[in-house]
Every structure is written in structure tokens, then in C-alpha cells.
Motif scaffolding. Structure first.
Motif, PDB file in Angstrom:
ATOM      1  N   THR A  50       0.918  -1.202   0.035  1.00 47.49           N
ATOM      2  CA  THR A  50       0.047   0.108  -0.009  1.00 47.49           C
ATOM      3  C   THR A  50       0.987   1.289  -0.156  1.00 47.49           C
ATOM      4  OG1 THR A  50      -0.114  -0.091   2.304  1.00 47.49           O
ATOM      5  CG2 THR A  50      -1.868  -1.040   1.368  1.00 47.49           C
ATOM      6  N   MET A  52       0.610   5.803   0.097  1.00 44.33           N
ATOM      7  CA  MET A  52       0.172   6.753   0.228  1.00 44.33           C
ATOM      8  C   MET A  52       0.081   7.675  -1.290  1.00 44.33           C
ATOM      9  SD  MET A  52       0.983  10.191   2.556  1.00 44.33           S
ATOM     10  CE  MET A  52       1.087   9.139   4.356  1.00 44.33           C
ATOM     11  N   ASN A 103      -0.550  14.837  20.335  1.00 43.77           N
ATOM     12  CA  ASN A 103      -0.813  15.068  19.057  1.00 43.77           C
ATOM     13  C   ASN A 103      -0.734  16.539  19.013  1.00 43.77           C
ATOM     14  OD1 ASN A 103      -1.829  12.497  18.208  1.00 43.77           O
ATOM     15  ND2 ASN A 103      -3.577  12.723  19.068  1.00 43.77           N
ATOM     16  N   ARG A 106      -1.101  17.974  15.415  1.00 45.52           N
ATOM     17  CA  ARG A 106      -2.463  17.940  14.766  1.00 45.52           C
ATOM     18  C   ARG A 106      -3.277  19.191  15.538  1.00 45.52           C
ATOM     19  NH1 ARG A 106      -4.876  12.319  16.226  1.00 45.52           N
ATOM     20  NH2 ARG A 106      -2.855  11.805  14.990  1.00 45.52           N
ATOM     21  N   GLN A 139      10.786   8.245   8.567  1.00 46.65           N
ATOM     22  CA  GLN A 139       9.776   7.984   9.436  1.00 46.65           C
ATOM     23  C   GLN A 139       9.293   9.258  10.055  1.00 46.65           C
ATOM     24  OE1 GLN A 139      10.775   5.759  13.044  1.00 46.65           O
ATOM     25  NE2 GLN A 139       8.681   5.724  13.759  1.00 46.65           N
ATOM     26  N   VAL A 142       7.210  10.810   7.277  1.00 46.51           N
ATOM     27  CA  VAL A 142       5.811   9.890   7.294  1.00 46.51           C
ATOM     28  C   VAL A 142       4.825  10.478   8.114  1.00 46.51           C
ATOM     29  CG1 VAL A 142       4.851   7.708   6.871  1.00 46.51           C
ATOM     30  CG2 VAL A 142       6.891   8.106   5.591  1.00 46.51           C
ATOM     31  N   THR A 143       5.496  10.286   9.487  1.00 44.02           N
ATOM     32  CA  THR A 143       4.542  10.955  10.473  1.00 44.02           C
ATOM     33  C   THR A 143       3.923  12.227  10.279  1.00 44.02           C
ATOM     34  OG1 THR A 143       5.796   9.761  12.060  1.00 44.02           O
ATOM     35  CG2 THR A 143       4.527  11.433  13.017  1.00 44.02           C
ATOM     36  N   LEU A 145       3.346  13.460   7.374  1.00 39.22           N
ATOM     37  CA  LEU A 145       2.287  13.374   6.224  1.00 39.22           C
ATOM     38  C   LEU A 145       1.131  12.639   6.880  1.00 39.22           C
ATOM     39  CD1 LEU A 145       4.778  12.347   3.226  1.00 39.22           C
ATOM     40  CD2 LEU A 145       3.629  14.401   3.624  1.00 39.22           C
ATOM     41  N   ASP A 146       1.217  11.730   7.539  1.00 38.10           N
ATOM     42  CA  ASP A 146      -0.031  11.080   8.281  1.00 38.10           C
ATOM     43  C   ASP A 146      -0.750  12.223   8.879  1.00 38.10           C
ATOM     44  OD1 ASP A 146       0.779   8.727   7.088  1.00 38.10           O
ATOM     45  OD2 ASP A 146       1.580   7.993   9.093  1.00 38.10           O
ATOM     46  N   GLU A 147      -0.091  13.099   9.733  1.00 36.72           N
ATOM     47  CA  GLU A 147      -1.082  14.231  10.470  1.00 36.72           C
ATOM     48  C   GLU A 147      -1.653  15.088   9.375  1.00 36.72           C
ATOM     49  OE1 GLU A 147      -1.468  14.546  13.828  1.00 36.72           O
ATOM     50  OE2 GLU A 147      -0.140  12.519  14.111  1.00 36.72           O
ATOM     51  N   THR A 149      -2.920  13.977   6.713  1.00 33.72           N
ATOM     52  CA  THR A 149      -4.045  13.232   6.123  1.00 33.72           C
ATOM     53  C   THR A 149      -5.119  13.080   7.109  1.00 33.72           C
ATOM     54  OG1 THR A 149      -2.612  11.940   4.607  1.00 33.72           O
ATOM     55  CG2 THR A 149      -4.917  10.946   5.308  1.00 33.72           C
ATOM     56  N   ILE A 150      -4.705  12.996   8.399  1.00 36.81           N
ATOM     57  CA  ILE A 150      -5.741  12.825   9.798  1.00 36.81           C
ATOM     58  C   ILE A 150      -6.340  14.248   9.782  1.00 36.81           C
ATOM     59  CG2 ILE A 150      -5.904  12.501  12.113  1.00 36.81           C
ATOM     60  CD1 ILE A 150      -3.483  10.507  11.788  1.00 36.81           C
TER      61      ILE A 150
END
Length: 173
Positions: A50, A52, A103, A106, A139, A142-143, A145-147, A149-150
């Protein structure tokens, strides 16, 4: 497949002692095992990788972005330095520790989105500029980038760190 060998011992006429020895040929069993292994390997679905989705704009002239809708994120070794606007005139500077597990990034993005809503804009107009430094690792990027997306940030980009960002990083250390 199975051979039964019958042999007589001694030459007595009254009682013939028979001994039986079995020899089982395992070749068909081994063939069946390899056929089953081959069947399960070909019929099973291996885990699919998978990735992103990252939309990259076409090459062309740069577009202007208002400072009020911009949040710059500098990804450094274990921490993130965020400031609103551009490095020449940052309104506020926040340092977020990535190792704490909270977070905070975020929350900063949510506050910026809320301030854009309060000023009459939309949360979707926020543009986040992510700048990983050479001291950061994959890492951490990516963290971040994940934030994004969230937090439902629709517009973000990955850019190189320039000399003015390096000055800001040296002041923060």
C-alpha cells in the motif's frame, strides 16, 4: 507402493515361520505434498503493498500563497518547528516534540484551520509547506504526512530547506 516380502526361516516341514517385512514407498506422498504446497502458494493472495497517494503539481510558474493561509513545518531531528507565514516574517513559532507521542502538531493544524474559518475563509484553504532537514529521517516525514491526512489538509507540499530556514533552526537549537 507397498511391498510385502515373505520369507521362511529354516527348513522344517511341520511349521513354517513366516516373517513379514514392510517397505513403504514414500514417493507418491512427497509428490502430493509438493503439489499441495504449490497449489497453496499460487492460490493465496500475498499482501499487497500500500502506498500513500501524493498529488504533485505540474511544472510551471510558482503560484502566490497568502501568508495568512500558510503554515510551514520544518521537520528536524525528533522535533518539528512550525510557524505561520513565511520565514522572513513568522507570526508565531512552535516547537513540537515528535517523540512525546502527543498530537501537538495535529492541534496546531486544527487551530490554524479554525482561525481561517473564523476569519471568513475555509479550512480547506490552508496550505502546509513541509520542509524536511538533512537531520530528519523518513519515519518523521511519514509521520508528518500522516498528520496532514488525519487533519484533512487538502493542500500540502514538500519543499527543500533554504538558508533562512537554516538560520531559524540554528536559533532554535
Amino acid at each position: 507402493m507397498i511391498d510385502i516380502n515373505v520369507s521362511s526361516r529354516g527348513k522344517s516341514t511341520q511349521a513354517v515361520a513366516l516373517t513379514r517385512s514392510l517397505r513403504i514407498d514414500m514417493t507418491p506422498m512427497v509428490d502430493l505434498g509438493f503439489l499441495l504446497i504449490t497449489f497453496f502458494i499460487f492460490s493465496s493472495v500475498l499482501s499487497k503493498p500500500t502506498a500513500m497517494n501524493l498529488l504533485v503539481p505540474r511544472a510551471g510558474p510558482p503560484t502566490g500563497i497568502p501568508e495568512s493561509k500558510t503554515l510551514t513545518v520544518l521537520v528536524d531531528d525528533g522535533k518539528v518547528i512550525c510557524y505561520e507565514g513565511f520565514v522572513q516574517s513568522p507570526a508565531e513559532t512552535h516547537i513540537v516534540d515528535m517523540r512525546s507521542g502527543q498530537n501537538n502538531l495535529r492541534n496546531l493544524v486544527a487551530r490554524k484551520q479554525q482561525s481561517l474559518k473564523n476569519s471568513g475563509g475555509s479550512a480547506a484553504s490552508l496550505v502546509v509547506i513541509i520542509k524536511p532537514t538533512p537531520r530528519s529521517n523518513y519515519q518523521q516525514l511519514v509521520t508528518v504526512l500522516d498528520e496532514m491526512t488525519i487533519s484533512a489538509v487538502k493542500k500540502y507540499t514538500i519543499a527543500d530547506v533554504d538558508a533562512e530556514d537554516e538560520k531559524l533552526l540554528s536559533l532554535m537549537h
